[in-house]
Design a protein around this motif. Structure first.
Motif, PDB file in Angstrom:
ATOM      1  N   ALA A 127       0.825  -1.205   0.000  1.00  0.00           N
ATOM      2  CA  ALA A 127       0.000   0.000   0.000  1.00  0.00           C
ATOM      3  C   ALA A 127       0.862   1.259   0.000  1.00  0.00           C
ATOM      4  O   ALA A 127       0.567   2.238  -0.706  1.00  0.00           O
ATOM      5  N   LEU A 128       1.948   1.247   0.780  1.00  0.00           N
ATOM      6  CA  LEU A 128       2.835   2.412   0.811  1.00  0.00           C
ATOM      7  C   LEU A 128       3.466   2.658  -0.557  1.00  0.00           C
ATOM      8  O   LEU A 128       3.532   3.797  -1.033  1.00  0.00           O
ATOM      9  N   SER A 129       3.920   1.590  -1.204  1.00  0.00           N
ATOM     10  CA  SER A 129       4.564   1.764  -2.516  1.00  0.00           C
ATOM     11  C   SER A 129       3.566   2.301  -3.544  1.00  0.00           C
ATOM     12  O   SER A 129       3.963   2.991  -4.486  1.00  0.00           O
ATOM     13  N   TYR A 176      -1.298   7.181   8.149  1.00  0.00           N
ATOM     14  CA  TYR A 176      -0.353   7.819   7.227  1.00  0.00           C
ATOM     15  C   TYR A 176      -0.528   7.275   5.810  1.00  0.00           C
ATOM     16  O   TYR A 176      -0.656   8.040   4.841  1.00  0.00           O
ATOM     17  N   ILE A 177      -0.572   5.949   5.687  1.00  0.00           N
ATOM     18  CA  ILE A 177      -0.711   5.354   4.352  1.00  0.00           C
ATOM     19  C   ILE A 177      -2.103   5.650   3.791  1.00  0.00           C
ATOM     20  O   ILE A 177      -2.250   5.945   2.598  1.00  0.00           O
ATOM     21  N   VAL A 250      12.504   0.929   8.869  1.00  0.00           N
ATOM     22  CA  VAL A 250      11.089   0.607   8.671  1.00  0.00           C
ATOM     23  C   VAL A 250      10.521   1.575   7.642  1.00  0.00           C
ATOM     24  O   VAL A 250      10.477   2.779   7.894  1.00  0.00           O
ATOM     25  N   PRO A 251      10.090   1.100   6.477  1.00  0.00           N
ATOM     26  CA  PRO A 251       9.721   2.018   5.396  1.00  0.00           C
ATOM     27  C   PRO A 251       8.594   2.989   5.729  1.00  0.00           C
ATOM     28  O   PRO A 251       8.558   4.102   5.201  1.00  0.00           O
ATOM     29  N   PHE A 252       7.691   2.617   6.644  1.00  0.00           N
ATOM     30  CA  PHE A 252       6.584   3.515   6.984  1.00  0.00           C
ATOM     31  C   PHE A 252       7.062   4.758   7.723  1.00  0.00           C
ATOM     32  O   PHE A 252       6.397   5.787   7.704  1.00  0.00           O
ATOM     33  N   PHE A 253       8.211   4.658   8.373  1.00  0.00           N
ATOM     34  CA  PHE A 253       8.658   5.736   9.254  1.00  0.00           C
ATOM     35  C   PHE A 253      10.003   6.347   8.858  1.00  0.00           C
ATOM     36  O   PHE A 253      10.518   7.213   9.553  1.00  0.00           O
TER      37      PHE A 253
END
Length: 350
Positions: A127-129, A176-177, A250-253
Protein backbone atom coordinates in the motif's frame (compact mmCIF):
# COMPACT_ATOMS: atom_id res chain seq x y z
CA UNK A 1 30.56 -0.50 -2.93
CA UNK A 2 28.64 2.72 -3.72
CA UNK A 3 31.80 4.31 -5.05
CA UNK A 4 32.59 1.16 -7.07
CA UNK A 5 35.87 0.83 -5.20
CA UNK A 6 35.59 -2.95 -5.02
CA UNK A 7 39.21 -3.55 -4.04
CA UNK A 8 38.84 -1.36 -0.96
CA UNK A 9 35.49 -2.96 -0.09
CA UNK A 10 37.11 -6.37 -0.33
CA UNK A 11 39.99 -5.26 1.90
CA UNK A 12 37.65 -3.89 4.55
CA UNK A 13 35.50 -7.02 4.67
CA UNK A 14 38.56 -9.26 4.87
CA UNK A 15 39.66 -7.27 7.92
CA UNK A 16 36.35 -8.14 9.58
CA UNK A 17 35.80 -11.73 8.45
CA UNK A 18 38.06 -14.74 8.27
CA UNK A 19 38.74 -15.93 4.72
CA UNK A 20 36.32 -18.85 5.08
CA UNK A 21 33.59 -16.62 6.59
CA UNK A 22 33.28 -13.94 3.92
CA UNK A 23 29.56 -13.20 3.36
CA UNK A 24 28.05 -14.75 0.27
CA UNK A 25 26.73 -11.38 -0.93
CA UNK A 26 30.27 -9.97 -1.04
CA UNK A 27 31.70 -12.97 -2.85
CA UNK A 28 28.83 -12.80 -5.34
CA UNK A 29 29.33 -9.09 -6.00
CA UNK A 30 33.05 -9.54 -6.62
CA UNK A 31 32.46 -12.53 -8.90
CA UNK A 32 30.01 -10.47 -10.96
CA UNK A 33 32.37 -7.50 -11.13
CA UNK A 34 35.13 -9.83 -12.34
CA UNK A 35 32.72 -11.52 -14.79
CA UNK A 36 33.62 -14.84 -13.18
CA UNK A 37 30.58 -16.85 -14.31
CA UNK A 38 31.89 -20.15 -12.90
CA UNK A 39 32.10 -18.70 -9.39
CA UNK A 40 28.64 -17.13 -9.76
CA UNK A 41 27.18 -20.55 -10.59
CA UNK A 42 28.96 -22.12 -7.64
CA UNK A 43 27.61 -19.42 -5.32
CA UNK A 44 24.09 -19.94 -6.65
CA UNK A 45 24.39 -23.59 -5.63
CA UNK A 46 25.67 -22.49 -2.23
CA UNK A 47 22.68 -20.15 -1.79
CA UNK A 48 20.33 -23.12 -2.12
CA UNK A 49 21.81 -24.91 0.89
CA UNK A 50 21.68 -22.65 4.01
CA UNK A 51 18.98 -23.47 6.53
CA UNK A 52 19.03 -20.07 8.25
CA UNK A 53 20.30 -16.54 7.86
CA UNK A 54 18.97 -13.69 5.75
CA UNK A 55 19.99 -13.95 2.07
CA UNK A 56 21.29 -10.44 1.37
CA UNK A 57 22.78 -11.19 -2.03
CA UNK A 58 19.66 -10.46 -4.17
CA UNK A 59 19.11 -6.98 -2.76
CA UNK A 60 22.78 -6.04 -2.79
CA UNK A 61 23.30 -7.23 -6.37
CA UNK A 62 20.29 -5.22 -7.46
CA UNK A 63 21.28 -2.11 -5.52
CA UNK A 64 25.01 -1.92 -6.17
CA UNK A 65 25.23 -3.47 -9.64
CA UNK A 66 21.66 -2.95 -10.94
CA UNK A 67 21.89 -6.52 -12.25
CA UNK A 68 18.25 -7.46 -11.77
CA UNK A 69 18.48 -10.72 -13.70
CA UNK A 70 21.21 -12.16 -11.50
CA UNK A 71 19.59 -10.73 -8.37
CA UNK A 72 16.42 -12.64 -9.23
CA UNK A 73 18.45 -15.83 -9.75
CA UNK A 74 19.95 -15.53 -6.28
CA UNK A 75 16.49 -14.86 -4.86
CA UNK A 76 15.09 -17.97 -6.51
CA UNK A 77 18.04 -19.96 -5.17
CA UNK A 78 17.22 -18.75 -1.65
CA UNK A 79 13.57 -19.69 -2.14
CA UNK A 80 14.54 -23.28 -2.97
CA UNK A 81 16.71 -23.52 0.16
CA UNK A 82 15.54 -25.12 3.45
CA UNK A 83 15.21 -21.69 5.09
CA UNK A 84 12.09 -21.09 7.23
CA UNK A 85 9.00 -19.35 5.74
CA UNK A 86 9.72 -16.10 7.61
CA UNK A 87 13.05 -15.72 5.81
CA UNK A 88 11.58 -16.73 2.45
CA UNK A 89 9.00 -14.00 2.97
CA UNK A 90 11.88 -11.50 3.16
CA UNK A 91 13.11 -12.81 -0.20
CA UNK A 92 9.67 -12.21 -1.73
CA UNK A 93 9.73 -8.67 -0.33
CA UNK A 94 13.13 -8.19 -1.95
CA UNK A 95 11.78 -9.47 -5.28
CA UNK A 96 8.89 -7.02 -4.96
CA UNK A 97 11.30 -4.15 -4.39
CA UNK A 98 13.40 -5.26 -7.37
CA UNK A 99 10.24 -5.21 -9.51
CA UNK A 100 9.36 -1.71 -8.30
CA UNK A 101 12.92 -0.56 -9.06
CA UNK A 102 12.18 -1.48 -12.67
CA UNK A 103 8.85 0.36 -12.71
CA UNK A 104 6.92 -2.92 -12.65
CA UNK A 105 3.99 -2.50 -10.29
CA UNK A 106 2.16 -5.48 -11.78
CA UNK A 107 5.11 -7.78 -11.04
CA UNK A 108 5.55 -6.48 -7.48
CA UNK A 109 1.99 -7.26 -6.37
CA UNK A 110 2.22 -11.09 -6.36
CA UNK A 111 5.59 -10.99 -4.57
CA UNK A 112 4.11 -8.84 -1.79
CA UNK A 113 1.16 -11.25 -1.64
CA UNK A 114 3.54 -14.20 -1.17
CA UNK A 115 5.35 -12.35 1.62
CA UNK A 116 2.11 -11.31 3.33
CA UNK A 117 1.19 -14.95 3.99
CA UNK A 118 3.95 -14.94 6.63
CA UNK A 119 4.67 -11.24 7.24
CA UNK A 120 1.41 -9.25 7.56
CA UNK A 121 3.21 -5.90 7.27
CA UNK A 122 3.98 -6.75 3.62
CA UNK A 123 0.38 -5.74 2.83
CA UNK A 124 1.12 -2.26 4.18
CA UNK A 125 4.40 -2.11 2.25
CA UNK A 126 2.45 -2.75 -0.94
CA UNK A 127 0.00 0.00 0.00
CA UNK A 128 2.83 2.41 0.81
CA UNK A 129 4.56 1.76 -2.52
CA UNK A 130 1.26 2.53 -4.28
CA UNK A 131 1.53 6.10 -2.96
CA UNK A 132 4.85 6.79 -4.69
CA UNK A 133 4.15 9.46 -7.33
CA UNK A 134 6.53 8.01 -9.92
CA UNK A 135 4.71 4.67 -10.28
CA UNK A 136 1.68 3.96 -12.49
CA UNK A 137 -0.82 2.31 -10.16
CA UNK A 138 -4.29 1.56 -11.58
CA UNK A 139 -7.10 3.34 -9.76
CA UNK A 140 -8.87 0.07 -8.86
CA UNK A 141 -5.71 -1.06 -7.07
CA UNK A 142 -5.54 2.20 -5.13
CA UNK A 143 -9.18 1.89 -4.13
CA UNK A 144 -8.79 -1.75 -3.08
CA UNK A 145 -5.73 -0.98 -0.99
CA UNK A 146 -7.49 1.94 0.69
CA UNK A 147 -10.53 -0.21 1.48
CA UNK A 148 -8.33 -2.88 3.02
CA UNK A 149 -6.56 -0.33 5.20
CA UNK A 150 -9.85 1.22 6.27
CA UNK A 151 -11.00 -2.20 7.44
CA UNK A 152 -7.73 -3.03 9.23
CA UNK A 153 -7.82 -2.73 13.01
CA UNK A 154 -4.20 -2.82 14.26
CA UNK A 155 -5.34 -3.82 17.74
CA UNK A 156 -6.61 -7.17 16.43
CA UNK A 157 -3.28 -8.18 14.90
CA UNK A 158 -1.37 -10.89 16.74
CA UNK A 159 1.25 -9.45 19.12
CA UNK A 160 4.87 -9.76 18.09
CA UNK A 161 7.29 -11.85 20.20
CA UNK A 162 9.41 -8.76 20.89
CA UNK A 163 7.18 -5.75 20.26
CA UNK A 164 8.92 -2.45 19.75
CA UNK A 165 8.17 1.09 18.69
CA UNK A 166 7.04 0.02 15.21
CA UNK A 167 4.33 -2.14 16.76
CA UNK A 168 3.16 0.70 18.98
CA UNK A 169 2.90 2.96 15.94
CA UNK A 170 0.74 0.67 13.80
CA UNK A 171 -2.30 3.02 14.14
CA UNK A 172 -0.15 5.93 12.91
CA UNK A 173 1.21 3.86 10.01
CA UNK A 174 -2.36 2.98 9.01
CA UNK A 175 -3.49 6.62 9.00
CA UNK A 176 -0.35 7.82 7.23
CA UNK A 177 -0.71 5.35 4.35
CA UNK A 178 -4.48 5.92 4.20
CA UNK A 179 -3.91 9.66 3.88
CA UNK A 180 -1.38 9.27 1.08
CA UNK A 181 -3.55 6.78 -0.83
CA UNK A 182 -6.51 9.13 -0.48
CA UNK A 183 -4.40 12.02 -1.75
CA UNK A 184 -3.40 9.98 -4.78
CA UNK A 185 -7.07 9.22 -5.41
CA UNK A 186 -7.75 12.96 -5.49
CA UNK A 187 -9.80 13.30 -2.29
CA UNK A 188 -7.77 16.10 -0.74
CA UNK A 189 -10.26 16.97 1.99
CA UNK A 190 -10.37 13.42 3.34
CA UNK A 191 -6.60 13.12 3.09
CA UNK A 192 -6.19 16.20 5.26
CA UNK A 193 -8.72 14.83 7.75
CA UNK A 194 -6.62 11.69 8.04
CA UNK A 195 -3.57 13.89 8.68
CA UNK A 196 -5.39 15.65 11.50
CA UNK A 197 -6.49 12.31 12.94
CA UNK A 198 -2.92 11.06 12.72
CA UNK A 199 -1.74 13.94 14.89
CA UNK A 200 -4.47 13.29 17.44
CA UNK A 201 -3.88 9.59 18.04
CA UNK A 202 -1.98 8.83 21.21
CA UNK A 203 1.63 7.80 20.67
CA UNK A 204 4.83 7.10 22.63
CA UNK A 205 6.55 10.38 23.59
CA UNK A 206 9.78 9.39 21.81
CA UNK A 207 7.86 9.34 18.51
CA UNK A 208 6.22 12.77 18.90
CA UNK A 209 8.41 14.52 16.31
CA UNK A 210 8.05 11.63 13.86
CA UNK A 211 4.24 11.61 14.07
CA UNK A 212 4.16 15.37 13.59
CA UNK A 213 6.39 15.06 10.53
CA UNK A 214 4.28 12.27 9.01
CA UNK A 215 1.26 14.58 9.17
CA UNK A 216 3.28 17.39 7.59
CA UNK A 217 4.33 15.02 4.82
CA UNK A 218 0.70 14.24 4.04
CA UNK A 219 -0.16 17.95 3.84
CA UNK A 220 2.85 18.57 1.62
CA UNK A 221 1.80 15.71 -0.64
CA UNK A 222 -1.64 17.29 -1.06
CA UNK A 223 -0.11 20.71 -1.74
CA UNK A 224 2.27 19.35 -4.38
CA UNK A 225 -0.50 17.41 -6.12
CA UNK A 226 -2.52 20.63 -6.20
CA UNK A 227 0.36 22.32 -8.00
CA UNK A 228 1.64 24.39 -5.06
CA UNK A 229 5.32 23.46 -4.64
CA UNK A 230 6.13 26.55 -2.54
CA UNK A 231 3.44 25.57 -0.03
CA UNK A 232 4.70 21.98 0.02
CA UNK A 233 8.26 23.11 0.67
CA UNK A 234 7.14 25.40 3.49
CA UNK A 235 5.32 22.51 5.12
CA UNK A 236 8.43 20.32 4.87
CA UNK A 237 10.96 22.86 6.13
CA UNK A 238 10.52 21.80 9.80
CA UNK A 239 10.98 18.10 8.93
CA UNK A 240 14.48 17.27 10.15
CA UNK A 241 14.62 13.50 10.11
CA UNK A 242 13.90 13.08 13.82
CA UNK A 243 13.32 9.34 13.46
CA UNK A 244 14.06 7.05 16.44
CA UNK A 245 17.00 4.82 15.43
CA UNK A 246 15.03 1.58 15.67
CA UNK A 247 12.63 2.87 13.01
CA UNK A 248 15.19 3.97 10.42
CA UNK A 249 14.90 0.68 8.54
CA UNK A 250 11.09 0.61 8.67
CA UNK A 251 9.72 2.02 5.40
CA UNK A 252 6.58 3.51 6.98
CA UNK A 253 8.66 5.74 9.25
CA UNK A 254 11.94 6.34 7.39
CA UNK A 255 10.66 9.62 5.85
CA UNK A 256 11.60 8.68 2.30
CA UNK A 257 8.33 10.22 1.16
CA UNK A 258 9.09 13.61 2.69
CA UNK A 259 12.56 13.60 1.11
CA UNK A 260 11.18 12.90 -2.35
CA UNK A 261 8.49 15.57 -1.97
CA UNK A 262 11.06 18.13 -0.83
CA UNK A 263 13.37 17.31 -3.74
CA UNK A 264 10.51 17.50 -6.24
CA UNK A 265 9.24 20.78 -4.82
CA UNK A 266 12.74 22.28 -5.20
CA UNK A 267 12.84 20.90 -8.76
CA UNK A 268 9.51 22.49 -9.63
CA UNK A 269 10.56 25.81 -8.10
CA UNK A 270 13.72 25.92 -10.21
CA UNK A 271 16.05 25.66 -7.22
CA UNK A 272 18.15 23.28 -9.25
CA UNK A 273 21.34 23.04 -7.21
CA UNK A 274 19.40 22.24 -4.04
CA UNK A 275 17.15 19.75 -5.82
CA UNK A 276 20.19 18.05 -7.29
CA UNK A 277 21.73 17.51 -3.86
CA UNK A 278 18.53 15.91 -2.59
CA UNK A 279 18.01 13.64 -5.59
CA UNK A 280 21.69 12.64 -5.51
CA UNK A 281 21.99 11.61 -1.85
CA UNK A 282 18.69 11.73 0.06
CA UNK A 283 17.87 8.04 -0.36
CA UNK A 284 21.23 6.43 0.31
CA UNK A 285 20.74 3.74 2.92
CA UNK A 286 16.95 4.10 3.17
CA UNK A 287 14.75 0.97 3.16
CA UNK A 288 13.36 1.55 -0.34
CA UNK A 289 16.49 3.11 -1.85
CA UNK A 290 16.38 0.65 -4.75
CA UNK A 291 12.96 1.84 -5.91
CA UNK A 292 14.02 5.49 -5.81
CA UNK A 293 17.06 4.94 -8.06
CA UNK A 294 15.31 5.33 -11.43
CA UNK A 295 13.18 8.39 -10.65
CA UNK A 296 16.23 9.91 -8.97
CA UNK A 297 18.36 9.40 -12.09
CA UNK A 298 15.63 10.89 -14.28
CA UNK A 299 15.38 14.04 -12.17
CA UNK A 300 19.17 14.36 -11.98
CA UNK A 301 19.36 14.04 -15.77
CA UNK A 302 16.79 16.80 -16.23
CA UNK A 303 18.51 19.01 -13.66
CA UNK A 304 21.97 18.54 -15.16
CA UNK A 305 20.52 19.31 -18.57
CA UNK A 306 18.98 22.53 -17.22
CA UNK A 307 22.33 23.41 -15.65
CA UNK A 308 24.14 22.84 -18.93
CA UNK A 309 26.17 19.80 -17.85
CA UNK A 310 25.63 17.55 -20.88
CA UNK A 311 28.01 14.80 -19.76
CA UNK A 312 26.21 14.25 -16.46
CA UNK A 313 22.80 14.54 -18.12
CA UNK A 314 23.75 11.79 -20.59
CA UNK A 315 25.01 9.59 -17.75
CA UNK A 316 21.80 9.87 -15.72
CA UNK A 317 19.42 9.57 -18.69
CA UNK A 318 21.31 6.41 -19.65
CA UNK A 319 21.01 4.95 -16.15
CA UNK A 320 17.30 5.75 -16.00
CA UNK A 321 16.61 4.10 -19.36
CA UNK A 322 18.59 1.02 -18.33
CA UNK A 323 16.72 0.68 -15.03
CA UNK A 324 13.23 1.14 -16.48
CA UNK A 325 13.69 -0.47 -19.89
CA UNK A 326 11.23 -3.22 -18.91
CA UNK A 327 8.76 -1.04 -17.01
CA UNK A 328 4.97 -1.33 -17.13
CA UNK A 329 3.41 -0.03 -20.39
CA UNK A 330 1.91 2.96 -18.56
CA UNK A 331 5.42 4.19 -17.71
CA UNK A 332 6.96 3.63 -21.14
CA UNK A 333 6.28 7.24 -22.28
CA UNK A 334 8.73 8.45 -19.61
CA UNK A 335 11.36 6.07 -20.95
CA UNK A 336 10.74 7.15 -24.55
CA UNK A 337 11.07 10.83 -23.60
CA UNK A 338 14.33 10.06 -21.81
CA UNK A 339 15.61 8.18 -24.87
CA UNK A 340 14.73 11.17 -27.06
CA UNK A 341 16.56 13.60 -24.77
CA UNK A 342 19.51 11.22 -24.62
CA UNK A 343 19.68 10.94 -28.42
CA UNK A 344 19.48 14.72 -28.74
CA UNK A 345 22.28 15.32 -26.22
CA UNK A 346 24.56 12.70 -27.75
CA UNK A 347 23.97 14.14 -31.23
CA UNK A 348 24.84 17.71 -30.21
CA UNK A 349 28.26 18.89 -31.38
CA UNK A 350 30.81 19.16 -28.62
Amino acid sequence: MREEDYAEADTLLRRKFAADKLPLFHRALLALVRRDSATVERLLDEAKKPTSGYPYAPGDIALFLNDFTTAARFAQAALTSPRPPSIKAVVHQTLALIALAQGRWAAAKPEFAQAAATVPSAKRELALSATWPFLAVPRPDLEALRSELEAWDPSTEAPEPNPGLASALRPQARLYILALLTSRLGDDAQSLRYAAELEGVGHPPEAAALVRDLARTVRADVALRRGHPADALKLLEPVRGEVPPELLAVPFFSEEGSRYLRADALYQLGRDEEALRWFSHAFEGTPSELAYLAPGHLRQAELYERLGDRKQAVEHYSRFVQLWKGCDPELQPSVERAKARLASLVAEPR
